[in-house]
Structures are given as structure tokens and as C-alpha cells.
Design an enzyme around this catalytic site. Structure first.
Site, PDB file in Angstrom:
ATOM      1  N   CYS A   7      -6.012  35.801 -54.278  1.00  0.00           N
ATOM      2  CA  CYS A   7      -5.987  34.172 -53.784  1.00  0.00           C
ATOM      3  C   CYS A   7      -4.842  34.305 -53.345  1.00  0.00           C
ATOM      4  O   CYS A   7      -3.382  34.367 -53.468  1.00  0.00           O
ATOM      5  CB  CYS A   7      -5.741  33.580 -55.516  1.00  0.00           C
ATOM      6  SG  CYS A   7      -5.191  32.341 -55.390  1.00  0.00           S
ATOM      7  N   CYS A  46      -0.526  16.934 -58.028  1.00  0.00           N
ATOM      8  CA  CYS A  46      -1.886  17.345 -58.992  1.00  0.00           C
ATOM      9  C   CYS A  46      -0.732  17.713 -60.233  1.00  0.00           C
ATOM     10  O   CYS A  46      -0.182  17.817 -60.883  1.00  0.00           O
ATOM     11  CB  CYS A  46      -2.526  18.308 -59.039  1.00  0.00           C
ATOM     12  SG  CYS A  46      -3.829  18.506 -57.970  1.00  0.00           S
ATOM     13  N   GLU A  69       3.542  32.933 -52.689  1.00  0.00           N
ATOM     14  CA  GLU A  69       2.445  33.819 -54.047  1.00  0.00           C
ATOM     15  C   GLU A  69       1.243  34.087 -53.216  1.00  0.00           C
ATOM     16  O   GLU A  69       0.274  33.542 -53.001  1.00  0.00           O
ATOM     17  CB  GLU A  69       3.081  33.466 -54.743  1.00  0.00           C
ATOM     18  CG  GLU A  69       2.309  32.076 -55.099  1.00  0.00           C
ATOM     19  CD  GLU A  69       2.921  31.884 -56.740  1.00  0.00           C
ATOM     20  OE1 GLU A  69       3.875  31.869 -57.492  1.00  0.00           O
ATOM     21  OE2 GLU A  69       1.495  31.038 -57.692  1.00  0.00           O
ATOM     22  N   CYS A  96       3.588  22.000 -52.224  1.00  0.00           N
ATOM     23  CA  CYS A  96       1.938  20.602 -51.623  1.00  0.00           C
ATOM     24  C   CYS A  96       1.986  19.622 -52.003  1.00  0.00           C
ATOM     25  O   CYS A  96       3.150  19.326 -53.092  1.00  0.00           O
ATOM     26  CB  CYS A  96       1.249  21.229 -52.714  1.00  0.00           C
ATOM     27  SG  CYS A  96      -0.880  20.418 -52.433  1.00  0.00           S
ATOM     28  N   CYS A 129      -1.492  28.244 -59.955  1.00  0.00           N
ATOM     29  CA  CYS A 129      -0.964  28.407 -58.484  1.00  0.00           C
ATOM     30  C   CYS A 129       0.664  27.926 -58.722  1.00  0.00           C
ATOM     31  O   CYS A 129       0.703  27.003 -59.570  1.00  0.00           O
ATOM     32  CB  CYS A 129      -1.986  27.783 -57.973  1.00  0.00           C
ATOM     33  SG  CYS A 129      -2.019  25.735 -57.949  1.00  0.00           S
ATOM     34  N   CYS A 158      -0.172  20.542 -62.432  1.00  0.00           N
ATOM     35  CA  CYS A 158       0.571  21.583 -61.645  1.00  0.00           C
ATOM     36  C   CYS A 158       1.241  21.678 -61.098  1.00  0.00           C
ATOM     37  O   CYS A 158       1.480  20.563 -60.834  1.00  0.00           O
ATOM     38  CB  CYS A 158      -0.661  22.019 -60.426  1.00  0.00           C
ATOM     39  SG  CYS A 158      -0.005  23.205 -58.642  1.00  0.00           S
TER      40      CYS A 158
HETATM   41  S1  SF4 Z   1      -3.536  21.791 -58.368  1.00  0.00           S
HETATM   42 FE1  SF4 Z   1      -1.386  21.869 -57.094  1.00  0.00          FE
HETATM   43  S2  SF4 Z   1      -1.617  23.269 -55.323  1.00  0.00           S
HETATM   44 FE2  SF4 Z   1      -3.981  22.722 -55.919  1.00  0.00          FE
HETATM   45  S3  SF4 Z   1      -4.105  21.081 -54.595  1.00  0.00           S
HETATM   46 FE3  SF4 Z   1      -3.144  20.265 -56.713  1.00  0.00          FE
HETATM   47  S4  SF4 Z   1      -0.963  20.257 -56.211  1.00  0.00           S
HETATM   48 FE4  SF4 Z   1      -1.901  21.097 -55.111  1.00  0.00          FE
END
Ligand code: SF4
Length: 357
Positions: free
Chosen positions: A106, A117, A93, A113, A336, A120
Site C-alpha cells: 500500500c 476525511c 509510509e 493530504c 493510513c 483519517c
Molecule cells: S482517507 Fe486520508 S489520505 Fe485518504 S483521501 Fe481521505 S484524508 Fe486523504
């Protein structure tokens, strides 16, 4: 039959080499680049400056890769979100954020990923694969084509993925973005969750774009919990790497700090942040956590407005440059990875229904 060469996957030099191999003069390379990146040709047939014969000949061995738009959503605040399908069926996206005379896109650098995190949704799916440089660049081209005659003016690498974990392709993409779209280095920002050694590698390898660090905590204990990458590169080593990042006059590092109720939003955290960032030329963006998405299954909460303002005050009283930034496009899940998460959930649900039906 061998696979056709995707002209978008080639660098400028590789395109020159390819055209030379075909016995074509240099001006044909310039025409091709112009049609690919300025006139947004989606297929060789669009390139009417080439004769029919030439298009047919090139079409036998080459093609123009494109991303397929799967979904486009507009938020009440003007933010637009685009979900694109890649050639292998994966989705990514990009989010377009209009702000006064700026149009910031963005973009994503990976499918999924690996950083995990906690705040997220992308992190929950794990890493599926790295994007190729052309797939990163193509997000800009595709959105430019969709919003014609307007054009994207600024780029932030804050979509899906950790850009520095896909270092070579991101560096190549940066070079192409600057060269093909004429977007200045000052208008491009790479955001990292904190891969300290890669921050040190950037200056020798990549164009001098802006650097943003997603910090989000003032103690290793809290950051370990929010961002597992901290166990590998704790706050001190991350900030040491930031201190070595060369900055031109008047340019600043950006520290992103997602405020989460009862986790990292106390006045004590504010004071610790001041001490940690002392000596660094930087500004801080405070981002109150998005309201929780039911699909994210997260127990993290947005802090009260009073807590956000109190945190900001501590930083301001210590002469730091600090802005409160609201996540844009909350009604279209523009934090995100959230649209992709929702799309996958919808697709999975649709698949289940089809199987039942
Ligand atoms: S915020 Fe989400 S996309 Fe960004 S590094 Fe952390 S896990 Fe990965």
C-alpha cells in the site's frame, strides 16, 4: 556547483537521452535500467558492469536517489509498515500486506493530504506536498530491496494522499511500475476519495488499472461530514462518473465503505447503498473502523460485530458481492497516515525534551 541529476527521477526516454548525450551506446541504458530496478543499485558505485572510469565520470554529474528507511514495524498479523524519509526531510509510509501467495504494498502518493476525511489521521495534517513519480515508485523498490528475495506482487494506492489530486505524477508512476517491475495492470488499484472529473480523465491518460472508490456514506449530509470532498462532488456526480468508467469483462469497481457506529452503519444505510449502486458493476468492501487512536483525537467508534453482519446481510440479500475487511496491522497503527502521525508526535516530543535538556 550545479545539482546532480537524479537518474531515478528520469523516465526511460529521458535516461536514454541522458546516456546518449554522454556518448554511450544503447546497451548501456539497458544495463543502467537493469541495475536501477532489478538489481536495486543504491549508488553508481554499485554498478560493477560499468568500468571505474565510467562510474566516476557519471558520478560527477548524476546520482541515484533513494528513500531513507526511518522505521520498520511488524504487526502480529504479518503486516509490515515502513516509514521513509524523503530528500527534503518529509516522511511517508508504505504498508506491506501478505495474504496467501500475494504480497501487496500500500503506497503513498502525497505527503499529507488535503481531503480532510474525518476518520483519517493523514487528513488532519493537511497537504504538505505532492510526491514525484520517482518517489512513488521508489517505495516499491525500497521495500523489494528490504524483503529480498521476495517481491511485491500487488500495489494499492491507499497510503497517504489522494492519488487523483497528484494526477500527472501518479499516471507517470503507474507507467513506470508496470514497465520496471512487470506488475500487471490487474494487480494495481488506485483508490480515490471521489474526485469525479479525474475519474473521467483516467481512461484516456492512465494504464487500465483497477479503481476503488472510498464511499463511506449513503446520503450527502453524512458524506459531507465524513468527507468534505463530497461538498464539491456529491454522491450522485461521483457515481455518474463511476458509471462512465470503462471496465473490461470480469472486472469490477470496488466501493470501500468504512463502517462507523451510529453514523453510517444502519440497515437503512445498507438498503440505500443497494439502491445507489444498482446498475454499476461493482463489489463492496466493508471495513469496520479501526479502534480509535488516542493521537487521532477522533470521536468516531467501531460498530458492533452484529451491526456489521446485519449491514452485510442487506447487501447479500440483494445479490451484491460484499466482503468484510479488517484493517490490517492495527497494533502497528497501519491505517493510513497513522505511523507518520505517531512518528511526528514522537519526534516532536523528543525535540521538546532535547530543548529542555
Ligand atoms: S482517507 Fe486520508 S489520505 Fe485518504 S483521501 Fe481521505 S484524508 Fe486523504
Amino acid at each position: 556547483m550545479s545539482k546532480k541529476i537524479n537518474l531515478k527521477a528520469l523516465s526511460k526516454d529521458e535516461i536514454s537521452g541522458f546516456m546518449e548525450q554522454q556518448g554511450l551506446p544503447k546497451y548501456r541504458t539497458d544495463q543502467l535500467l537493469d541495475w536501477l530496478y532489478i538489481r536495486y543499485a543504491a549508488s553508481l558505485d554499485d554498478i560493477t558492469e560499468f568500468s571505474k572510469d565510467l562510474r566516476k565520470r557519471l558520478g560527477g554529474i548524476a546520482c541515484i536517489g533513494n528513500l531513507q528507511l526511518v522505521k520498520r514495524q511488524q504487526s502480529s498479523d504479518g503486516t509490515e509498515k515502513f516509514l521513509f524519509e524523503l530528500e527534503d526531510g518529509q516522511t511517508i509510509e508504505s504498508v506491506l500486506i501478505p495474504d496467501k501467495d500475494r504480497l501487496t504494498l500500500c503506497i503513498s502518493s502525497q505527503v499529507g493530504c488535503a481531503m480532510g476525511c474525518r476518520f483519517c489521521l493523514t487528513g488532519k495534517s493537511g497537504l504538505i506536498r505532492n510526491l514525484r513519480a520517482w518517489e512513488i515508485v521508489e517505495q516499491i523498490l525500497s521495500v523489494n530491496r528490504l524483503i529480498m528475495p521476495k517481491k511485491i506482487t500487488n500495489i494499492v494506492f491507499m497510503g497517504m494522499g489522494e492519488p487523483l489530486a497528484n494526477f500527472d505524477e501518479v499516471v507517470e508512476a503507474l507507467k513506470r511500475i508496470i514497465s520496471y517491475f512487470g506488475i500487471s495492470k490487474r494487480r494495481i488499484t488506485l483508490s480515490t476519495s471521489g474526485l469525479a472529473p479525474k475519474i473521467l480523465e483516467l481512461p484516456g491518460r492512465a494504464p487500465e488499472v483497477n479503481l476503488a472508490i472510498s464511499l463511506n456514506a449513503t446520503t450527502d449530509a453524512v458524506r459531507d461530514r465524513l468527507m468534505p470532498i463530497n461538498k464539491k462532488y456529491p454522491i450522485r456526480s461521483l457515481l455518474d462518473a463511476c458509471g462512465k468508467f470503462p471496465l473490461r469483462p470480469r472486472r469490477l469497481l470496488t466501493f470501500e465503505y468504512v463502517l462507523i457506529a451510529g453514523v453510517n452503519d444502519s440497515v437503512e444505510d445498507g438498503s440505500r447503498l443497494v439502491r445507489l449502486l444498482r446498475g454499476l458493476r461493482c463489489k463492496v468492501n466493508l471495513i469496520p473502523l479501526n479502534p480509535p487512536d488516542p493521537h487521532a483525537g477522533s470521536d468516531l467508534q467501531r460498530p458492533s460485530d452484529a451491526a456489521v453482519l446485519a449491514f452485510q446481510k442487506v447487501l447479500e440479500e440483494n445479490n451484491m458481492t460484499v466482503l468484510i475487511r479488517e484493517s490490517k496491522g492495527q497494533d502497528i497503527l497501519a491505517a493510513c497516515g497513522q505511523l507518520r502521525g505517531r512518528y511526528s508526535v514522537e519526534r516532536a516530543a523528543a525535540g521538546r525534551q532535547e530543548r529542555r535538556g
